[in-house]
Scaffold this motif. Structure first.
Motif, PDB file in Angstrom:
ATOM      1  N   ILE B 220      36.909  30.378  27.281  1.00 16.47           N
ATOM      2  CA  ILE B 220      38.379  30.130  27.988  1.00 16.47           C
ATOM      3  C   ILE B 220      39.263  30.922  27.022  1.00 16.47           C
ATOM      4  O   ILE B 220      39.336  31.066  25.816  1.00 16.47           O
ATOM      5  N   THR B 221      40.241  31.662  27.723  1.00 18.28           N
ATOM      6  CA  THR B 221      41.436  32.511  27.064  1.00 18.28           C
ATOM      7  C   THR B 221      42.617  32.499  27.729  1.00 18.28           C
ATOM      8  O   THR B 221      42.629  32.330  28.982  1.00 18.28           O
ATOM      9  N   HIS B 222      43.770  32.621  27.053  1.00 21.24           N
ATOM     10  CA  HIS B 222      44.754  32.980  27.694  1.00 21.24           C
ATOM     11  C   HIS B 222      45.110  34.390  27.738  1.00 21.24           C
ATOM     12  O   HIS B 222      46.171  34.929  28.106  1.00 21.24           O
ATOM     13  N   ASP B 223      44.371  35.402  27.068  1.00 25.23           N
ATOM     14  CA  ASP B 223      44.515  36.494  26.546  1.00 25.23           C
ATOM     15  C   ASP B 223      43.759  37.624  27.576  1.00 25.23           C
ATOM     16  O   ASP B 223      42.421  37.674  27.391  1.00 25.23           O
ATOM     17  N   LEU B 224      44.414  38.218  28.329  1.00 27.68           N
ATOM     18  CA  LEU B 224      43.693  39.047  29.301  1.00 27.68           C
ATOM     19  C   LEU B 224      42.690  40.312  28.557  1.00 27.68           C
ATOM     20  O   LEU B 224      41.536  40.547  29.057  1.00 27.68           O
ATOM     21  N   ASP B 225      43.495  40.640  27.447  1.00 27.66           N
ATOM     22  CA  ASP B 225      42.511  41.724  26.768  1.00 27.66           C
ATOM     23  C   ASP B 225      41.230  41.208  26.349  1.00 27.66           C
ATOM     24  O   ASP B 225      40.247  41.835  26.281  1.00 27.66           O
ATOM     25  N   GLU B 226      41.403  39.963  25.890  1.00 29.59           N
ATOM     26  CA  GLU B 226      40.103  39.323  25.321  1.00 29.59           C
ATOM     27  C   GLU B 226      39.198  39.261  26.466  1.00 29.59           C
ATOM     28  O   GLU B 226      38.011  39.384  26.429  1.00 29.59           O
ATOM     29  N   ALA B 227      39.836  38.606  27.508  1.00 31.39           N
ATOM     30  CA  ALA B 227      38.979  38.385  28.778  1.00 31.39           C
ATOM     31  C   ALA B 227      38.197  39.525  29.064  1.00 31.39           C
ATOM     32  O   ALA B 227      37.073  39.437  29.423  1.00 31.39           O
ATOM     33  N   ILE B 228      38.863  40.727  29.070  1.00 32.71           N
ATOM     34  CA  ILE B 228      38.274  41.870  29.536  1.00 32.71           C
ATOM     35  C   ILE B 228      37.261  42.524  28.506  1.00 32.71           C
ATOM     36  O   ILE B 228      36.235  42.869  28.918  1.00 32.71           O
ATOM     37  N   LYS B 229      37.553  42.116  27.378  1.00 28.14           N
ATOM     38  CA  LYS B 229      36.546  42.727  26.143  1.00 28.14           C
ATOM     39  C   LYS B 229      35.367  41.855  26.304  1.00 28.14           C
ATOM     40  O   LYS B 229      34.275  42.206  25.897  1.00 28.14           O
ATOM     41  N   THR B 247      34.663  41.282  38.150  1.00 25.88           N
ATOM     42  CA  THR B 247      34.430  41.763  36.902  1.00 25.88           C
ATOM     43  C   THR B 247      35.698  42.130  36.437  1.00 25.88           C
ATOM     44  O   THR B 247      36.728  42.274  37.358  1.00 25.88           O
ATOM     45  N   SER B 248      36.048  42.841  35.078  1.00 22.51           N
ATOM     46  CA  SER B 248      37.247  43.048  34.758  1.00 22.51           C
ATOM     47  C   SER B 248      37.856  44.359  35.515  1.00 22.51           C
ATOM     48  O   SER B 248      39.037  44.251  35.889  1.00 22.51           O
ATOM     49  N   GLU B 249      36.968  45.322  35.815  1.00 24.13           N
ATOM     50  CA  GLU B 249      37.482  46.326  36.723  1.00 24.13           C
ATOM     51  C   GLU B 249      37.786  45.800  38.116  1.00 24.13           C
ATOM     52  O   GLU B 249      38.916  46.315  38.515  1.00 24.13           O
ATOM     53  N   ASP B 250      37.115  44.994  38.765  1.00 28.14           N
ATOM     54  CA  ASP B 250      37.346  44.276  39.895  1.00 28.14           C
ATOM     55  C   ASP B 250      38.913  43.915  39.873  1.00 28.14           C
ATOM     56  O   ASP B 250      39.775  44.040  40.857  1.00 28.14           O
ATOM     57  N   ILE B 251      39.226  43.136  38.886  1.00 26.45           N
ATOM     58  CA  ILE B 251      40.531  42.486  38.809  1.00 26.45           C
ATOM     59  C   ILE B 251      41.656  43.415  38.390  1.00 26.45           C
ATOM     60  O   ILE B 251      42.745  43.314  39.135  1.00 26.45           O
ATOM     61  N   LEU B 252      41.359  44.557  37.553  1.00 24.40           N
ATOM     62  CA  LEU B 252      42.242  45.437  37.516  1.00 24.40           C
ATOM     63  C   LEU B 252      42.543  46.522  38.716  1.00 24.40           C
ATOM     64  O   LEU B 252      43.730  46.931  38.888  1.00 24.40           O
ATOM     65  N   THR B 253      41.449  46.791  39.285  1.00 24.15           N
ATOM     66  CA  THR B 253      41.776  47.875  40.441  1.00 24.15           C
ATOM     67  C   THR B 253      42.024  47.168  41.591  1.00 24.15           C
ATOM     68  O   THR B 253      42.805  47.609  42.659  1.00 24.15           O
TER      69      THR B 253
END
Lengths: 271, 408
Positions: B220-229, B247-253
């Motif tokens: 669990i996190t509130h930090d997107l950078d951490e989530a992506i990493k 996936t992080s890329e799905d969410i970003l793109t």
């Protein structure tokens, strides 16, 4: 006018009439218990007791308190009140033990159950604010005159702090620690014994300390219904207007209080 | 294999849960349910599948219901409705005894504020989970020592946890979780209370540990950078609802809605977005042997190109040709374009990040070819699209900026 007194009188009479067997049993048990404790301390040579107490104070509470205990007890002995002091000590000790035996479980219970807390709290308020003399009357009715009713009144008066502080200590255990313990599959008993009680210990010990102090403050009152010890000396001083004697008894109580306070305050702390 | 399956989970706090549940199921908003029943809907209709061996991150701001959802998984909080299947067993139906057993064997949890026992040593904290299970002292301490070594805390075994720094305390927390050898590690904002440097270090170490352990981790996190990493997959929660899973890329793109978009805007996209998602697929190509200058010129005119990638018949990439060179070649009467192909080209793989492609821009003004390991041409990344990705702005905004620049 509502005659509350009559109702209470009826209630107490009803209790004495119907539960005399129970009170006799309690009386018998307490007489033996307190009698045993008292006999032990009175029997123990004064120098052994002083050495033990001073040693304990020195070990747990440091050099200063060790000396204080040593000198204080020697002073009491020198005043010639050693036996009375040991009787008082025995009364305080056994009342405290009984108050803790009842009070700590009650405190734990009220910390873990909202309902228990709702019932126990007003009773504690009542016990603490009711003038202590009032307890003497039912105590005498239940147990007659002597040390047992004195101990009974003392227990009722001295129990609230340990109940409250135990309950508070357990409630103050951080929620995330409780949650972590549960998350690892602890039963409610494991949670209590491995986590809540150890973490609440400083608070529980503060309660123990307070209970001892309250018990000591009942000494004189308890002696009004025949409890033996330093209270008797003070009472005699009052009734015979012997100021010196009254003060001597009072001074011995104060010294005992200070010594017990210093020792119990440091029991929970690591050195 | 699916490790944890959450189906239609609702969590409602308050007195009239049944009524609130009905309203929530009918699609009423949190605020509507609150005003009509006085109940707070913490989690609404959550469905998730968490695969064995993955790090699954649930991300959201505070109050989004992410931590409560996590606590439903091991039933520290009882869900109001819905199913939670762990190894295909519905744990919402487990008896108290079964539940204790599941918590002991299946799960371990790591907490934001560590949740350690301050009066105990590091060793006995790490052994705590095993102690609860009633494992003999020798054995549990042996196991605890091994785990302490695993998280790099050797030599601290006999210290009280209250004497350790935050980062070290969390290592103890992690070790306590791992000592149980659980199937699933539930981590509730485990690194959020640590300062950024230590947090980063702990994230790296968790990833290294995960390489070895291959546990299922719900983080669990509130930090997107951490989530992506950390996350193999990420679920984004808002107001008790799961807004997007991917996936992080799905969410970003492809952010599912404006809420996710607003999160994503703050991320350093260059580090996450890869060539495969910005490339232009199936570009027009010239075939080395088959297409003579005439054909190539026609292809380039039709597609409006000044350069065109050249491939062999087996689709392997060779290089580019320029329009003027082809015209020149045609004038000279050349039959093939072999002579004029520029083969000094830097190509990238599909998983190369946009950031790593930046240096190539200084070397060339040609598009960047994306190839696979066999050197097949998969697509082209234009210089413009790299710049657009790095700015994080959309086409209209960029048009606006260009317009402004012209007006000046």
């Amino acid at each position: 006018m509502i005659d509350v007194g009559t109702y209470i009188e009826h209630f107490i009479n009803w209790l004495t009439a119907n539960f005399s067997g129970f009170f006799d049993g309690v009386n018998y048990g307490m007489t033996n218990f307190i009698g045993g404790v008292e006999a032990f301390w009175v029997w123990m040579p004064f120098y052994v007791t002083i050495a033990l107490m001073a040693g304990l104070a020195f070990w747990r509470a440091g050099i200063g308190n060790g000396f204080l205990t040593l000198l204080g007890l020697l002073f009491i002995y020198a005043m010639g009140y050693w036996d009375q002091t040991m009787q008082t000590f025995a009364l305080v000790l056994s009342s405290t033990v009984l108050a803790l035996a009842l009070g700590i479980p009650l405190g734990i219970w009220s910390a873990r159950s909202q309902t228990a807390n709702r019932i126990i709290r007003p009773i504690l308020d009542f016990m603490q604010t009711m003038p202590a003399f009032v307890y003497l009357i039912p105590a005498v009715l239940f147990f007659g005159l002597g040390t047992v009713p004195g101990a009974f009144a003392t227990i009722i008066f001295a129990m609230p702090p340990v109940v409250r502080l135990t309950s508070l200590g357990i409630q103050q255990v951080p929620e995330d620690i409780v949650e972590a313990t549960k998350a690892f599959g602890a039963t409610s008993r494991q949670l209590l014994l491995k986590v809540q009680v150890p973490l609440a210990m400083p608070s529980i010990l503060a309660g123990v300390n307070q209970t001892i102090m309250m018990a000591l403050s009942m000494v004189v009152i308890a002696s009004m219904i025949g409890a033996k010890g330093l209270g008797e000396i003070v009472l005699q001083g009052i009734s015979q207007l012997r100021i010196g004697m009254g003060f001597e008894g009072g001074l011995a109580v104060v010294l005992l209080a200070i010594i017990l306070d210093r020792i119990t305050q440091h029991l929970g702390k690591s050195k | 294999m699916t490790k944890i399956l959450i189906e239609d989970l609702y969590l409602i706090f308050g007195k009239h849960r049944e009524k609130a549940l009905k309203q929530s199921r009918e699609g009423k908003s949190k605020a509507e349910v609150l005003s009509s029943t006085g109940c707070t809907v913490a989690v609404t209709n959550a469905s998730l599948n968490i695969e064995e061996g993955e790090i699954f991150v649930i991300m959201g701001l505070s109050g989004s219901g992410k931590s409560t959802l996590l606590r439903c998984i091991n039933r520290l909080i009882e869900p109001t409705a819905g199913k939670i299947l762990v190894n295909n067993q519905d744990i919402t139906r487990s008896t108290d005894k079964e539940l204790l057993n599941i918590r002991r064997k299946e799960f371990a949890m790591v907490f934001q504020h560590f949740g350690l026992l301050p009066h105990r040593t590091v060793l006995s904290n790490v052994a705590f989970g095993l102690e609860i299970q009633g494992i003999p002292k020798e054995e549990r301490e042996q196991k605890a020592r091994e785990t302490i070594a695993l998280v790099g805390l050797e030599g601290y075994e006999d210290m009280k946890v209250s004497e350790l720094s935050g980062g070290m305390q969390q290592r103890v927390g992690l070790a306590r979780g791992l000592a149980n050898d659980p199937e699933v590690l539930l981590m509730d904002e485990a690194f959020s209370a640590l300062d950024p440097l230590i947090r980063n270090q702990m994230q790296d170490e968790l990833l290294i540990l995960q390489e070895k352990m291959q546990k299922t981790i719900v983080f669990i996190t509130h930090d997107l950078d951490e989530a992506i990493k950390l996350g193999d997959r990420i679920a984004i929660m808002k107001d008790g609802e799961i807004v997007q899973v991917g996936t992080s890329e799905d969410i970003l793109t492809a952010p599912a809605d404006d809420y996710v978009k607003s999160f994503v805007e703050k991320v350093e996209r260059g580090k996450i977005v890869t060539a495969s998602s910005v490339m232009f697929e199936k570009p027009t190509v010239a075939r080395l042997k088959k297409d003579g200058p005439e054909v190539v010129i026609r292809k380039m005119r039709d597609a409006g190109l000044k350069t065109i990638p050249v491939i062999r018949t087996n689709r392997t990439f060779i290089g580019f040709v320029q329009l003027e060179d082809v015209i020149e070649a045609k004038k000279k009467g050349a039959k093939s374009i072999e002579e004029i192909v520029n083969t000094e080209v830097h190509s990238v793989y599909p998983d190369t990040t946009v950031e790593d492609m930046l240096p190539i821009l200084t070397e060339t003004d040609l598009p960047i070819p994306v190839v696979n390991e066999e050197n097949f041409l998969l697509g082209l990344v234009s210089q413009t699209s790299i710049i657009v990705e790095m700015t994080g702005k959309d086409k209209e905004e960029i048009q606006g900026i260009i317009q402004n620049a012209i007006d000046l």
